[in-house]
Motif scaffolding. Sequence first.
Motif, short mmCIF file in Angstrom:
data_model
loop_
_atom_site.label_atom_id
_atom_site.label_comp_id
_atom_site.label_asym_id
_atom_site.label_seq_id
_atom_site.Cartn_x
_atom_site.Cartn_y
_atom_site.Cartn_z
N PHE A 69 0.71 -1.20 0.04
CA PHE A 69 0.07 0.01 0.07
C PHE A 69 0.99 1.33 0.08
N VAL A 70 1.09 1.64 -1.20
CA VAL A 70 2.18 2.96 -1.45
C VAL A 70 1.33 4.01 -2.25
N VAL A 71 0.87 5.07 -1.74
CA VAL A 71 0.22 6.23 -2.81
C VAL A 71 0.94 7.40 -2.43
N SER A 72 0.52 8.28 -3.10
CA SER A 72 1.08 9.54 -3.14
C SER A 72 -0.10 10.48 -2.32
N GLU A 73 0.56 11.54 -1.32
CA GLU A 73 -0.26 12.33 -0.53
C GLU A 73 -0.63 13.49 -1.61
N ASP A 74 -1.68 13.94 -1.19
CA ASP A 74 -2.58 14.91 -1.89
C ASP A 74 -1.99 16.40 -1.27
N THR A 75 -1.72 17.51 -2.03
CA THR A 75 -1.51 18.63 -1.46
C THR A 75 -2.18 19.70 -1.98
N ALA A 117 -5.77 13.83 1.92
CA ALA A 117 -5.98 12.59 1.22
C ALA A 117 -4.82 12.02 0.56
N VAL A 118 -5.03 10.86 0.14
CA VAL A 118 -3.86 10.16 -0.85
C VAL A 118 -4.21 9.76 -2.13
N TYR A 119 -3.54 9.78 -2.96
CA TYR A 119 -3.72 9.27 -4.36
C TYR A 119 -3.04 7.98 -4.59
N ILE A 120 -3.78 6.97 -5.25
CA ILE A 120 -3.61 5.89 -5.95
C ILE A 120 -2.96 6.24 -7.55
N SER A 121 -1.74 6.30 -7.62
CA SER A 121 -1.14 6.43 -8.89
C SER A 121 -0.74 5.49 -9.79
N TRP A 122 -0.57 5.69 -11.00
CA TRP A 122 -0.13 4.75 -11.92
C TRP A 122 1.32 4.81 -11.91
N TYR A 182 -9.28 8.91 -0.60
CA TYR A 182 -8.52 8.51 -1.73
C TYR A 182 -8.73 8.83 -3.40
N GLY A 183 -7.82 9.32 -4.09
CA GLY A 183 -8.19 9.58 -5.37
C GLY A 183 -7.44 8.56 -6.14
N LEU A 184 -7.52 8.94 -7.72
CA LEU A 184 -6.75 7.83 -8.54
C LEU A 184 -6.17 8.59 -9.66
N LYS A 185 -4.79 8.34 -10.09
CA LYS A 185 -4.46 9.00 -11.26
C LYS A 185 -3.93 7.79 -12.20
N LEU A 186 -4.58 8.14 -13.29
CA LEU A 186 -4.29 7.14 -14.34
C LEU A 186 -3.67 8.15 -15.68
N PRO A 187 -3.01 7.33 -16.64
CA PRO A 187 -2.99 8.28 -18.05
C PRO A 187 -3.97 8.94 -18.57
N GLY A 188 -3.85 10.30 -18.39
CA GLY A 188 -5.01 11.06 -18.94
C GLY A 188 -6.50 11.26 -18.00
N ILE A 189 -6.44 10.68 -16.97
CA ILE A 189 -7.63 10.41 -15.96
C ILE A 189 -7.05 10.88 -14.53
N THR A 190 -7.78 11.77 -14.09
CA THR A 190 -7.60 12.12 -12.57
C THR A 190 -8.62 11.92 -11.90
N ILE A 191 -9.17 11.31 -10.87
CA ILE A 191 -10.24 11.04 -10.37
C ILE A 191 -9.74 11.73 -8.62
N ARG A 192 -10.51 12.65 -8.30
CA ARG A 192 -10.10 13.53 -7.05
C ARG A 192 -10.60 12.64 -5.91
N PRO A 193 -10.09 12.76 -4.87
CA PRO A 193 -10.56 12.12 -3.69
C PRO A 193 -11.97 12.20 -3.35
N ARG A 245 -15.82 4.25 -5.07
CA ARG A 245 -15.00 3.09 -5.45
C ARG A 245 -15.47 2.48 -6.75
N ASP A 246 -16.71 2.46 -7.08
CA ASP A 246 -17.03 1.88 -8.30
C ASP A 246 -16.60 2.76 -9.38
N ARG A 247 -16.46 4.08 -9.13
CA ARG A 247 -16.01 5.00 -10.33
C ARG A 247 -14.55 4.71 -10.65
N CYS A 248 -13.95 4.66 -9.61
CA CYS A 248 -12.20 4.21 -9.88
C CYS A 248 -12.34 2.77 -10.26
#
Length: 316
Positions: free
Chosen positions: A190-196, A251-256, A285-296, A305-308
């Motif tokens: 479980f390694v994620v990026s912090e939201d600033t 919040a945290v980001y789950i990043s590609w 939590y949020g999700l960062k994908l190539p070309g897509i960013t879902i805010r926490p 969760r289902d959107r991610c």
Amino acid sequence: MRGVIRNAIFRITSRGPRRTLPLAIRKLRIYILPTSRGYLFAFVILAILAGSMNYNNNPGFLFAFLLAAMAMMSTLYTQKNLKELTMVSEKHAPVFAGDRIWFDLALKSHTAPRYSISVGFQDEEIVTRDIPAGEAVTFRLPLCTKKRGVFKPERLILSSTYPFGLFRTWVAIRMESDYLVYPKPIPHPFVVSEDTSTGDGTGTSGRPGTDDFRDLRTYQPGDPLKRIAWKTLARGQGLWSKTFESESGQAVYISWEDIHTTEREEKISHLCHLVMEAHRSGVPYGLKLPGITIRPGEAGGLAHRDRCLTSLAMMA
């Protein structure tokens, strides 16, 4: 020969239009062929006729013609047993790749009871049930999935051999619905990026702690069970969820970019696992994908969760 004919008919029906529910079976093209028992029955009738002709036996002729008439009448009852049905509704839930989709199909007979109705997708398990008059009966059908994304099932086949099992009648239906299959979760640290404040945090952290109790808030659908204040509920003070000091921080980001593997599908599966873990832990939590960013989103929210998971499932 019977199998070749049936497969040829299946190929013809596969080019038909997709169907939506509700759908009356009488509006479809219904096929009928003899079963193995039917061919054996026909052979017995021919044998009786041959013997009657050889010995000029009138009762033998009468018996053979009676059996033939019974077989011909059974074709009408076999088709009618299926033709009077209506497909009322269906429902299902998204699953992960490799799991089974459970397809709930409701069938209803508005007139008389229907017996030994078999329903199943091509090359999948078949379920057989009776349908009382005026009642909707649900057939729970399994569908095997192998990969993520939009899943298009094979033809849905409704069939019956009632009353004597001499003939099999069936319809092959292409359903309008498509089904979403989430990626298969593969465990990952479980390694994620912090939201600033700018949303571009570069630091990393482990799983946020949940040891420092903060206060209680009204329970929201989708809150993890471990966050429910059971003692408060037992005292009759309503349903509340616990919040912790860590939830008031960043919040945290789950990043590609945080998944270091060259296999694309494996990376998507790792991200799916992280989304599920973050949801279970109840952290924003949020999700960062190539070309897509879902805010926490709100901690523990099923819709978030289902959107991610949908974004991961639909990645090209």
